[in-house]
Design an enzyme around this catalytic site. Sequence first.
Site, PDB file in Angstrom:
ATOM      1  N   ASP A 194       5.898   5.693  -6.561  1.00 52.06           N
ATOM      2  CA  ASP A 194       6.800   6.445  -7.434  1.00 52.06           C
ATOM      3  C   ASP A 194       6.616   7.943  -7.234  1.00 52.06           C
ATOM      4  OD1 ASP A 194       7.683   4.066  -8.497  1.00 52.06           O
ATOM      5  OD2 ASP A 194       6.164   4.069 -10.073  1.00 52.06           O
ATOM      6  N   ASN A 217       1.209  -2.747 -14.384  1.00 54.09           N
ATOM      7  CA  ASN A 217       2.119  -1.630 -14.154  1.00 54.09           C
ATOM      8  C   ASN A 217       1.454  -0.263 -14.192  1.00 54.09           C
ATOM      9  OD1 ASN A 217       3.782  -3.813 -16.159  1.00 54.09           O
ATOM     10  ND2 ASN A 217       4.598  -3.420 -14.122  1.00 54.09           N
ATOM     11  N   ILE A 223       1.898   5.482 -14.288  1.00 51.05           N
ATOM     12  CA  ILE A 223       2.486   4.344 -14.985  1.00 51.05           C
ATOM     13  C   ILE A 223       3.848   4.018 -14.399  1.00 51.05           C
ATOM     14  CG2 ILE A 223       3.266   3.479 -17.240  1.00 51.05           C
ATOM     15  CD1 ILE A 223       1.356   5.687 -18.438  1.00 51.05           C
ATOM     16  N   CYS A 224       4.051   2.738 -14.088  1.00 50.43           N
ATOM     17  CA  CYS A 224       5.344   2.324 -13.548  1.00 50.43           C
ATOM     18  C   CYS A 224       6.185   1.785 -14.707  1.00 50.43           C
ATOM     19  CB  CYS A 224       5.129   1.254 -12.489  1.00 50.43           C
ATOM     20  SG  CYS A 224       6.639   0.726 -11.704  1.00 50.43           S
ATOM     21  N   LEU A 225       6.984   2.663 -15.291  1.00 50.04           N
ATOM     22  CA  LEU A 225       7.780   2.285 -16.458  1.00 50.04           C
ATOM     23  C   LEU A 225       9.156   2.915 -16.286  1.00 50.04           C
ATOM     24  CD1 LEU A 225       7.934   1.094 -19.371  1.00 50.04           C
ATOM     25  CD2 LEU A 225       7.006   3.253 -20.194  1.00 50.04           C
TER      26      LEU A 225
END
Lengths: 270, 150
Positions: free
Chosen positions: A27, B79, B86-88
Amino acid sequence: MADDNIEPDQASFDKGYSEDANQVNQDDLILQQSKNIEKEISDSIMLVGDKEDIMVLEQQYIGDEVYKGKVKDLARKYSNLRRTRPDGNCFFRSFGFALLESLYHLEFNSFRLIAEKSKDKLLELGFQKFTLEDFHDQFMEVVNLISKPETNEDTLVEVFNNKDYSDYVVVYLRLIASGQLQQDADFYQNFIEGNRTVFEFCRQEVEPMFKESDHIHIIALSTALDVGVRVRYMDRGDSTEAIAHDFPEDKPPQIHLLYRPGHYDILYPL
Amino acid sequence: MESQNRRLMRDFKRLQEDPPTGVSGAPTDNNIMIWNAVIFGPHDTPFEDGTFKLTVEFTEEYPNKPPTVRFASKMFHPNVYADGGICLDILQNRWSPTYDVSAILTSIQSLLSDPNPNSPANSMAAQLYKENRREYEKRVKACVEQSFID
């Protein structure tokens, strides 16, 4: 060897865990890359540019007969163009700017009333009061600029290039569009692709900044504010003119936008 | 005042006046753009009793862009990346400017109760969560105990 003493199960767990420790935060990498692209765009293109002669478009399409023909057609109907930054917010920003500019000539007070009341409708739909008020206050501050005698075109360009105001206007218009979609969810559900509810669509495609707009956003926003928009489509299609679509269909256009695949700018009729 | 500072002060005020259960947060002493937060592990989950520290870092684009939120405490969760990231979805592509700090912290709290093993940031945790819940809970409990010491 130490490894021999560990049960096979445990060994594979430990191995997996240590790989995880090195697992790259994807990400962050993607965010960094898109940040770099955004910076390149924001360094070179204003949020809302100055008025330009419509014929500047011709220079952009030298040697391209399809587009050149459509530029000629546009020039018969429009005198000027004002570009906006292609950051995914271009429809909402163009709409906001063109709308406020049009209020110089039209009934300002009736629009101000619609703008004032829009907040109550959103509160009824369950938007969080605390954050909604912040955006509404800032939006009204910009709307009220129009009624001040010292406000002119330069003031508006300046305000729309100040992110503190410009992005708040975009957010608030996004919330209005979202509210309209949710209020008429039964109708709009027919136009939503995939297995999403209108509410999910609003959360994913309407409210977040930098998400590009489609017909459904335009219909919702123009309906909610009772403002007619004519969009001129300039693409590779066969027609010799840049085809016009009016939103909502029966409303005379108050603002004019130019659509080229993926992007909206503002047009000024002759 | 610039709008994000004004907004951050409002976020802070709301968090103090109307604090959601099990979360807290405040700006650091010298910098309103960096906050420390604590999330208490939700009841009836393996995270129960844990006090997990996080850092929340805002940019000048807040609230139009989400802040960067990381666990400072060691975490074992499908997650959460090894570096605490944090993968949110609401912290990435589904961010809405109508979310405030309260909403962010309560969303992370729910993520502790309901991991999403299908988009793993820690594939080991995701695998254990799906296939060996007992081992998963054991590792989470180790983080809970670690959180008392940190």
